[in-house]
Structure formats: structure tokens, C-alpha cells
Design a protein around this motif. Sequence first.
Motif, mmCIF file in Angstrom:
data_model
loop_
_atom_site.group_PDB
_atom_site.id
_atom_site.type_symbol
_atom_site.label_atom_id
_atom_site.label_comp_id
_atom_site.label_asym_id
_atom_site.label_seq_id
_atom_site.Cartn_x
_atom_site.Cartn_y
_atom_site.Cartn_z
ATOM 1 N N CYS A 531 0.494 -1.419 0.189
ATOM 2 C CA CYS A 531 0.044 -0.457 0.055
ATOM 3 C C CYS A 531 0.824 1.529 0.026
ATOM 4 N N PRO A 532 0.377 1.711 -1.359
ATOM 5 C CA PRO A 532 1.790 3.941 -1.500
ATOM 6 C C PRO A 532 0.737 4.387 0.071
ATOM 7 N N GLY A 533 -0.015 4.533 0.622
ATOM 8 C CA GLY A 533 -0.324 5.553 1.794
ATOM 9 C C GLY A 533 0.467 4.573 3.235
ATOM 10 N N ARG A 534 0.724 4.145 2.946
ATOM 11 C CA ARG A 534 1.451 2.994 4.226
ATOM 12 C C ARG A 534 2.163 4.527 5.642
ATOM 13 N N PHE A 535 2.240 5.662 4.589
ATOM 14 C CA PHE A 535 3.976 6.361 5.072
ATOM 15 C C PHE A 535 1.992 7.494 6.250
ATOM 16 N N PHE A 536 1.836 7.905 5.037
ATOM 17 C CA PHE A 536 0.198 8.886 6.034
ATOM 18 C C PHE A 536 -0.624 7.634 6.727
ATOM 19 N N ALA A 537 -0.942 6.791 6.502
ATOM 20 C CA ALA A 537 -1.236 6.183 7.751
ATOM 21 C C ALA A 537 -0.742 6.728 8.792
ATOM 22 N N LYS A 538 0.850 5.911 9.069
ATOM 23 C CA LYS A 538 0.922 5.691 9.588
ATOM 24 C C LYS A 538 1.425 7.676 11.186
ATOM 25 N N GLN A 539 1.360 8.374 9.657
ATOM 26 C CA GLN A 539 1.523 9.779 10.343
ATOM 27 C C GLN A 539 0.268 9.932 10.667
ATOM 28 N N GLU A 540 -0.757 9.765 9.738
ATOM 29 C CA GLU A 540 -2.357 10.521 10.383
ATOM 30 C C GLU A 540 -2.256 9.990 11.983
ATOM 31 N N MET A 541 -2.534 8.308 12.190
ATOM 32 C CA MET A 541 -3.129 8.302 13.758
ATOM 33 C C MET A 541 -2.401 8.198 13.928
ATOM 34 N N MET A 542 -0.539 8.243 14.917
ATOM 35 C CA MET A 542 -0.165 9.123 15.317
ATOM 36 C C MET A 542 -0.083 9.977 16.509
ATOM 37 N N SER A 543 -0.069 11.229 14.890
ATOM 38 C CA SER A 543 -0.248 12.474 15.558
ATOM 39 C C SER A 543 -1.627 12.395 16.037
ATOM 40 N N ALA A 544 -3.107 11.706 15.582
ATOM 41 C CA ALA A 544 -4.586 11.693 16.005
ATOM 42 C C ALA A 544 -4.605 11.378 17.319
ATOM 43 N N VAL A 545 -4.163 10.340 17.326
ATOM 44 C CA VAL A 545 -4.287 9.462 18.903
ATOM 45 C C VAL A 545 -3.504 10.703 19.899
ATOM 46 N N ALA A 546 -1.841 10.869 19.403
ATOM 47 C CA ALA A 546 -1.288 12.006 20.247
ATOM 48 C C ALA A 546 -1.945 13.561 20.409
ATOM 49 N N VAL A 547 -2.835 13.722 19.608
ATOM 50 C CA VAL A 547 -3.456 15.487 19.957
ATOM 51 C C VAL A 547 -3.923 14.901 21.036
ATOM 52 N N PHE A 548 -5.085 13.826 20.319
ATOM 53 C CA PHE A 548 -6.496 13.990 21.497
ATOM 54 C C PHE A 548 -6.283 13.816 22.410
ATOM 55 N N LEU A 549 -4.843 12.710 22.530
ATOM 56 C CA LEU A 549 -4.411 12.382 24.196
ATOM 57 C C LEU A 549 -4.222 14.237 24.640
ATOM 58 N N ARG A 550 -3.298 14.931 24.415
ATOM 59 C CA ARG A 550 -3.040 15.893 24.995
ATOM 60 C C ARG A 550 -3.628 17.168 25.013
ATOM 61 N N GLU A 551 -4.967 16.988 24.153
ATOM 62 C CA GLU A 551 -6.010 18.209 24.095
ATOM 63 C C GLU A 551 -7.022 17.734 25.221
ATOM 64 N N PHE A 552 -7.200 16.042 25.064
ATOM 65 C CA PHE A 552 -8.371 16.146 26.939
ATOM 66 C C PHE A 552 -8.019 14.821 27.482
ATOM 67 N N GLU A 553 -8.822 15.032 28.376
ATOM 68 C CA GLU A 553 -8.670 13.943 29.016
ATOM 69 C C GLU A 553 -9.486 13.184 29.091
ATOM 70 N N PHE A 554 -9.984 11.681 29.174
ATOM 71 C CA PHE A 554 -10.619 10.427 28.906
ATOM 72 C C PHE A 554 -11.090 9.920 30.506
ATOM 73 N N GLU A 555 -12.094 9.170 30.647
ATOM 74 C CA GLU A 555 -12.712 8.345 32.004
ATOM 75 C C GLU A 555 -13.526 7.252 30.680
#
Length: 592
Positions: A531-555
Motif C-alpha cells: 500500500c503506497p498510503g502506509r506512510f500517511f496512514a502511520k503519521q495520521e494515526m499516531m498524530s491523531a492519537v497524540a493530539v487527542f490525548l494532549r487536548e482531552f482527558e478521558f475516563e
Amino acid sequence: MALDSFSRAFAAWRPSGPSDYLAVSALLLLPFLLTYTLTYIKGYWIKTTRSKHGGREPPPAPYAIPGLANTIGFARDPEGYLRRMLKRFGEVPFRLIVGPYRFYHIPPGDLLLQLFRASRDLTAKPLTVMAMRDQFGLPEEDMNVIYRDDSGINAKPLEGFENMDPKHRLMHNNHRDLHNLLSGSALDVMTARFVEIYSDQTRESQVVPKSQSSNKEWTQLPDLYEFLRDEMFQAACTALLGDHFFRLNPNFSSVFWEFDRNVMAYTRRLPRWLARRAYQVRDETIEALVRWRDHASEHYPIHGPEETKAEWEPFWGAKLMRAREIMLNDLAVSKTGKAVFDLGMLWATNANVIPSAFWALRAIIATPGLTERVLAETSSCFDEETGGVDIAALCSKPLLTSIYLEALRFSVGVTPARNLLVPSIELGPWKFERGSTLIANNWFGSRALGFWNTGRDLDSGKPEHPVDSFWAERWLEYPDDPASGPLRKPDASLYRAATKPRTIEDDANAKVVTTGTAGYFFPYGGGTKICPGRFFAKQEMMSAVAVFLREFEFELVDKEAADRIELDMSYFPAGSLPPKGKTAVRIRRRER
């Protein structure tokens, strides 16, 4: 004469008791029993004699109904059916006949690596035909641009196609553009745009009002997946298609995900009268993309390469989309056909990465102490003054990378399919002729017992982290722990010691290990068709998770209920599996 007498006698016969009914039932079942017995014996005989006779066709999976063959068992429960066949045949490939399709399933391990290494002799075109025709609905007149192109994906056309107009080489041109424009500077710009949009969305989200950052009150969300999905999808689509797409199509997110829920209806080629709503919603997604294309063409007409120089612009979005417009113009694809190609692109870049991102985020929230470790590991990647994110640094962090890989291992059931371009190939002792379709599925290799590290052996006899569970640290090798790393080591004594709780300092010294997993872990496929989109997929997933955790607390509202949420197997074997059920959470903005 004798047959006529028998027919008259059978027509005149009337059952006189239970024994007669049993006899008739046995007679009716006999052809099916014989068919199953013969195919079972044939499969067993070929399997057990493979080492003595090379160059054989792989054995058939047994079946009872001639004509239907393996169709019913596979259609009712594809994951369970394939799992049972893999258990029966072990490391031996086996043949399946499902509907009009005949294919060979390649088990995880060495044979699969051989298949990926033989990429130059293989093509994924038949899978492309099925996807574009059945799943995405490419009009028949536009399917001809795919049918006529057997020139291959390499710069040098295959034999017999040396004189083909280079502009008509869809497979090569598409492969070239995807690989060139989903890497390097074009990828950097698209990812940066995604992170910028996604960060702005999370900061401005009305789901969690900013006023709550001071009083620390919680907002309850009925479903974490839906919240994450919609935020990621809007940012990813805008990064790919430009600033105007959602202004033109404000309800596209709900329409697209309804289309995604019906993927199996399309791939099974159900007629419209049996799946009217499924086809209606697909039409709506295509109409939305036609609307966007008309608007982009009006405000930013593309006549040649000059218009594709900018890495990103607000009407067409990423440079990739303008390059594809030129390619599709050269092929004389219709307006609707172009929108269908866009739909395929959108589905490929969103329908797999977003469910996997959910499983990563859910595991972080559900695992005590893991949120704090991820935040500590990634804090240096965020610029407090500008709000920017160092994507390269973020994607190099060991713990977050392990979580990303584990999300793919845990949730992806992708099925690469390859057909032969040469008269035959051999994988081990097995021979496959031209016309054969060879498939594999990442799901089974990712759950191979005895291959993956499952943590310590508990007193109960069960593993600490079974292969069907999410273990954030599975891919990490710690210097002080010889039992760490993704692969199960042969020394059983290593897994008898007590587990040491990991710290932020441990994570900093850990190393991500993927060596040795290739034949069992292939969420993006393998070989030159990976899959040629694997690099974008990795960057999208990791950055989305990191940004979400930095912005919000979850329970988690109810951890026991959340633990019971399973992967939705109705999506198997089309790719990443979303959750089956809703994960309720409490959420509030994080103080920084």
C-alpha cells in the motif's frame, strides 16, 4: 424401458413408516456425503504427499454441494471458515471455490514471503477490477480503461504492450503518482495540513466546550469511536480534497460511513432491489464528489502539469488529486467515473486507519498509567508557542510506535490478492498456473499461536497477553528484559518471572522490533504492490492519537462494558475492523 419402469414405481411408492422416511433422507443426502468424502480424501491425500511430489496444485478445501462448493460456509462466517481450514491444512495452501471465484489461500510464514518476493510475476489487477466495479460502482464504459491495461505497474511495459500509449497505462501511472506523492515533501505537506486542521478542530470542538477547562466538569459522550472517527475523517478529507469540500457537502461524513457499513453488500454483488438503501447511499457519495469536482474545476482549472506544482491549494487540496485529474483526463474517464476513483481513494485512506486509531486510543485510556507514559514520551514533539507538531519526532517514539503497530496487528484483516502474469510459479512444493488467484489475510498471521510473544505464563496456565488482546508494549524490546519483544522465544523459562511494571524511563530506553514478523504481519500487503498510503496512514494515526490525548482527558464510563466491546467481524475480510457496540466515555479538556 427399465428406467421408465423404475420411474413409475418410484412415483407410485408411498412411505409406510419412519424407516422409509429415513431411507429417503439418506438417499437424498448421499450425493452430498459422497461429494464431501471425496473432496476431503483428495485434500488429505494431496496435503500428506506434498513432500514427495513437487509441482503439485494445492489441495481443495472439502465441500458437500457441487456447484456451490465452499460458498455457503465462507459467506456465513468467512473468518471462522478460513480459521478452520488453516487449522486443517497447517502450512499447506488450499483451494477455495466461492461463487464464481476460484482462489488459493496462502498460509502465513515462508510461503507468503515467497509470494511477496515474486511480485514482478504477479498483478493485483483482478482485485482492482472487483473493487472498482463492485464496491465503488465505476460505470461500465469507464471500466474499459482498466480492462485494456495489462502493461503492468513498472516503467517498462510488459511484453506485448511496448507500443501502448503511455497515457493509457493506468496501472503504472496510478502506481507512480501514489508512490511519488504519498512520500517526500508532498507527504510532509499533506500530513502537516492534516495535523493543523485536526488540532484546530479539537481545540474548537463544541462537543467539549472550552468553558469546562476551568471548572473541570466532565461531558459524557455516548461513543468514543464516533467522536474520534468524525474528527479524523473531516481533517483527513480536508487535507486531501481542500478547504471547500465540506462546505459543499456538509453531511458527507454520515453518508460516507453509511457507505462503509455496506461494503460487503457491494462486494457480494447484491442486486439493487435487495440492497436499495446501500446503493442509494453510494450514489450520494459519488454525487458529493462530482459536486466538489465541478467546483474545483471551475475555480482552479487544470490543463497540464503547471497547475500541479503547488504541494497544496484550497480547491483541489493535495498535489496528488491534481495529478490524478490529469491522469483521468488523459484516459477520457467520465465525470462520474472520476468521482468513483476519488471514492476509492477516500475509502482507502480513511476506512482502515480510523478504526485502528480508535483501538489504539481505547487501549491507552483503558490501561492504567499508559496515558501518562504516552504524554510524557510525546510532550517534546509539541511546540507550545506555535501549536506545531514535529511529526518525524513523534513517529519515532518507541511506545507510541508500538501502540500503532499493535493496533494494526489487533484490528486489521486485509486480504491482498495476486494473479499470475507468467505461465506458472512455484511456492515451495506447490505450483500455481496462469489465471490462479492467490490470497492471504493479515488476520491469521497476526494471531498465530506460538509465534507472538504473549507475556508471562500465568499460574492459571493462560498467557498474560493473549494474541487476541491488545498489548501496548508487545513490539518493544527492553534492555533489562530478555522476555520482551514481539516474538515468542524458545526458552520457556523466560516467561515464568513476574512482570515488571514499566516506567517512562523504561520506554525511553526501549527499542521497537519488527524483524522476523514479515510473513505474519502485513497490514499493508507486501512486495512491490504494498500500500503506497502506509506512510500517511502511520503519521495520521499516531498524530491523531497524540493530539487527542494532549487536548482531552478521558475516563471510561463502564470499564467492564467497554472490555466487552468486540471487533465487528461483519467487516471481515475487507480491512480494519471497527468496534461492535458503543464505548461511552467521560471527557474534559486537559489543563496544560
